[in-house]
Scaffold this active site. Structure first.
Site, PDB file in Angstrom:
ATOM      1  N   GLY A 199       0.796  -1.229   0.000  1.00  0.00           N
ATOM      2  CA  GLY A 199       0.000   0.000   0.000  1.00  0.00           C
ATOM      3  C   GLY A 199       0.826   1.276   0.000  1.00  0.00           C
ATOM      4  O   GLY A 199       0.339   2.327   0.441  1.00  0.00           O
ATOM      5  N   SER A 200       2.047   1.225  -0.535  1.00  0.00           N
ATOM      6  CA  SER A 200       2.840   2.462  -0.549  1.00  0.00           C
ATOM      7  C   SER A 200       2.218   3.505  -1.485  1.00  0.00           C
ATOM      8  O   SER A 200       2.283   4.706  -1.209  1.00  0.00           O
ATOM      9  CB  SER A 200       4.299   2.186  -0.928  1.00  0.00           C
ATOM     10  OG  SER A 200       4.398   1.745  -2.259  1.00  0.00           O
ATOM     11  N   ASN A 201       1.595   3.046  -2.565  1.00  0.00           N
ATOM     12  CA  ASN A 201       0.892   4.009  -3.434  1.00  0.00           C
ATOM     13  C   ASN A 201      -0.358   4.555  -2.751  1.00  0.00           C
ATOM     14  O   ASN A 201      -0.660   5.748  -2.868  1.00  0.00           O
ATOM     15  CB  ASN A 201       0.524   3.351  -4.771  1.00  0.00           C
ATOM     16  CG  ASN A 201       1.713   3.296  -5.712  1.00  0.00           C
ATOM     17  OD1 ASN A 201       2.107   4.306  -6.275  1.00  0.00           O
ATOM     18  ND2 ASN A 201       2.314   2.121  -5.839  1.00  0.00           N
ATOM     19  N   MET A 253      -4.030  -6.675  -7.271  1.00  0.00           N
ATOM     20  CA  MET A 253      -3.530  -7.791  -8.089  1.00  0.00           C
ATOM     21  C   MET A 253      -4.643  -8.708  -8.590  1.00  0.00           C
ATOM     22  O   MET A 253      -4.528  -9.933  -8.500  1.00  0.00           O
ATOM     23  CB  MET A 253      -2.503  -8.593  -7.276  1.00  0.00           C
ATOM     24  CG  MET A 253      -1.286  -7.779  -6.897  1.00  0.00           C
ATOM     25  SD  MET A 253      -0.458  -7.128  -8.359  1.00  0.00           S
ATOM     26  CE  MET A 253       0.992  -6.385  -7.654  1.00  0.00           C
ATOM     27  N   ARG A 254      -5.718  -8.127  -9.048  1.00  0.00           N
ATOM     28  CA  ARG A 254      -6.827  -8.926  -9.619  1.00  0.00           C
ATOM     29  C   ARG A 254      -7.255  -8.304 -10.929  1.00  0.00           C
ATOM     30  O   ARG A 254      -7.238  -7.068 -11.073  1.00  0.00           O
ATOM     31  CB  ARG A 254      -8.052  -8.904  -8.704  1.00  0.00           C
ATOM     32  CG  ARG A 254      -7.800  -9.369  -7.309  1.00  0.00           C
ATOM     33  CD  ARG A 254      -8.100 -10.833  -7.155  1.00  0.00           C
ATOM     34  NE  ARG A 254      -7.765 -11.244  -5.796  1.00  0.00           N
ATOM     35  CZ  ARG A 254      -7.716 -12.490  -5.394  1.00  0.00           C
ATOM     36  NH1 ARG A 254      -7.987 -13.477  -6.227  1.00  0.00           N
ATOM     37  NH2 ARG A 254      -7.400 -12.777  -4.152  1.00  0.00           N
ATOM     38  N   ILE A 257     -10.047  -7.047 -13.287  1.00  0.00           N
ATOM     39  CA  ILE A 257     -11.379  -6.485 -13.031  1.00  0.00           C
ATOM     40  C   ILE A 257     -12.348  -7.042 -14.070  1.00  0.00           C
ATOM     41  O   ILE A 257     -12.111  -6.971 -15.271  1.00  0.00           O
ATOM     42  CB  ILE A 257     -11.335  -4.941 -13.125  1.00  0.00           C
ATOM     43  CG1 ILE A 257     -10.313  -4.358 -12.138  1.00  0.00           C
ATOM     44  CG2 ILE A 257     -12.716  -4.333 -12.914  1.00  0.00           C
ATOM     45  CD1 ILE A 257     -10.626  -4.554 -10.683  1.00  0.00           C
ATOM     46  N   ASN A 269      -5.436   2.753 -13.297  1.00  0.00           N
ATOM     47  CA  ASN A 269      -4.438   1.853 -12.709  1.00  0.00           C
ATOM     48  C   ASN A 269      -3.049   2.447 -12.916  1.00  0.00           C
ATOM     49  O   ASN A 269      -2.831   3.220 -13.854  1.00  0.00           O
ATOM     50  CB  ASN A 269      -4.526   0.485 -13.396  1.00  0.00           C
ATOM     51  CG  ASN A 269      -3.563  -0.526 -12.806  1.00  0.00           C
ATOM     52  OD1 ASN A 269      -3.392  -0.608 -11.582  1.00  0.00           O
ATOM     53  ND2 ASN A 269      -2.926  -1.308 -13.653  1.00  0.00           N
ATOM     54  N   HIS A 321       0.974   1.194 -13.461  1.00  0.00           N
ATOM     55  CA  HIS A 321       1.748   0.007 -13.812  1.00  0.00           C
ATOM     56  C   HIS A 321       3.238   0.372 -13.887  1.00  0.00           C
ATOM     57  O   HIS A 321       3.602   1.378 -14.502  1.00  0.00           O
ATOM     58  CB  HIS A 321       1.273  -0.568 -15.152  1.00  0.00           C
ATOM     59  CG  HIS A 321       1.990  -1.827 -15.499  1.00  0.00           C
ATOM     60  ND1 HIS A 321       1.682  -3.035 -14.904  1.00  0.00           N
ATOM     61  CD2 HIS A 321       3.044  -2.057 -16.321  1.00  0.00           C
ATOM     62  CE1 HIS A 321       2.508  -3.955 -15.367  1.00  0.00           C
ATOM     63  NE2 HIS A 321       3.348  -3.399 -16.219  1.00  0.00           N
TER      64      HIS A 321
END
Ligand code: GRF
Length: 200
Positions: free
Chosen positions: A15-17, A93-94, A96, A110, A112
């Site tokens: 969760g750093s972002n 990490m899923r 959608i 998102n 990347h």
């Protein structure tokens, strides 16, 4: 006067972002409100970060539901309860699926850790490093049904110094992410007209 935009952040890991986005709302760089978080991994440190910031969080993995569709429907209802207007994937990490996408078309983004379309997928930093390219970077894009294939909003490139290890590259990529994502979201939220509707 325009009301403040409600944002949901989705995360799966450290969760750093998420933290960078929490900080950017607190500082006023992003003039929106993180209304809630969605985390699919009950062990993710992102949950702690959200709790420490007092953000309502749904922790729900597909395994906790009878089907993938039910999982997405629960998330849609949760987002609707929080009147979410923009969904921000931050290390989620899923893939959608259609149900979520149809509710948030053009309103889900998102980040990347490569220069898309190069090196999509879970290991973008490592794949770039091992390929021997001399330039990589970070991409922010809209989410569609593919893996990291949606329309690109912003990119920042980074020259790889030949002396760097994979760890060094990762550190530089994350530094860029933590600057670029708040900047892009601030632009969308503070000036954007295209993503102002509430969840359908
Ligand atoms: C980031 O590098 C992001 O680009 C990728 O997963 C990582 C998540 O890191 N999709 P964090 O959980 O935000 O620290």
């Amino acid at each position: 006067m325009r009301s403040v935009m409600n944002i949901a952040i989705f995360a799966s890991g450290s969760g750093s972002n998420l933290q960078a986005l929490i900080d950017a709302t607190l500082s006023g760089q992003i003039k929106g409100r993180i209304a809630c978080c969605v985390v699919d991994n009950p062990n993710a440190y992102a949950i702690k970060r959200a709790q420490m910031a007092g953000i309502d969080t749904l922790v729900l993995s597909p395994k906790m539901c009878t089907s993938r569709d039910e999982w997405e429907q629960c998330i849609v209802e949760y987002l609707q309860q929080h009147q979410v207007q923009l969904v921000v994937l931050a290390g989620f990490m899923r893939i959608i699926g259609e149900r979520l996408l149809s509710h948030f078309a053009q309103r889900m983004i998102n980040i990347h850790p490569s220069l898309l379309p190069n090196f999509p997928g879970r290991t973008g930093i490592q794949d770039a490093y091992e390929s021997g390219v001399t330039i990589t970077g970070v991409t922010v894009h809209y989410v569609d049904s593919g893996i990291d294939t949606g329309p690109i909003i912003a990119q920042q490139s980074l020259e790889i110094d030949p002396s760097w290890t994979l760890d060094t590259l990762e550190t530089h990529i994350h530094e860029i992410e933590h600057r670029l994502y708040p900047q892009v979201i601030a632009t969308l939220v503070n000036h954007g007209e295209s993503i102002v509707n509430t969840a359908r």
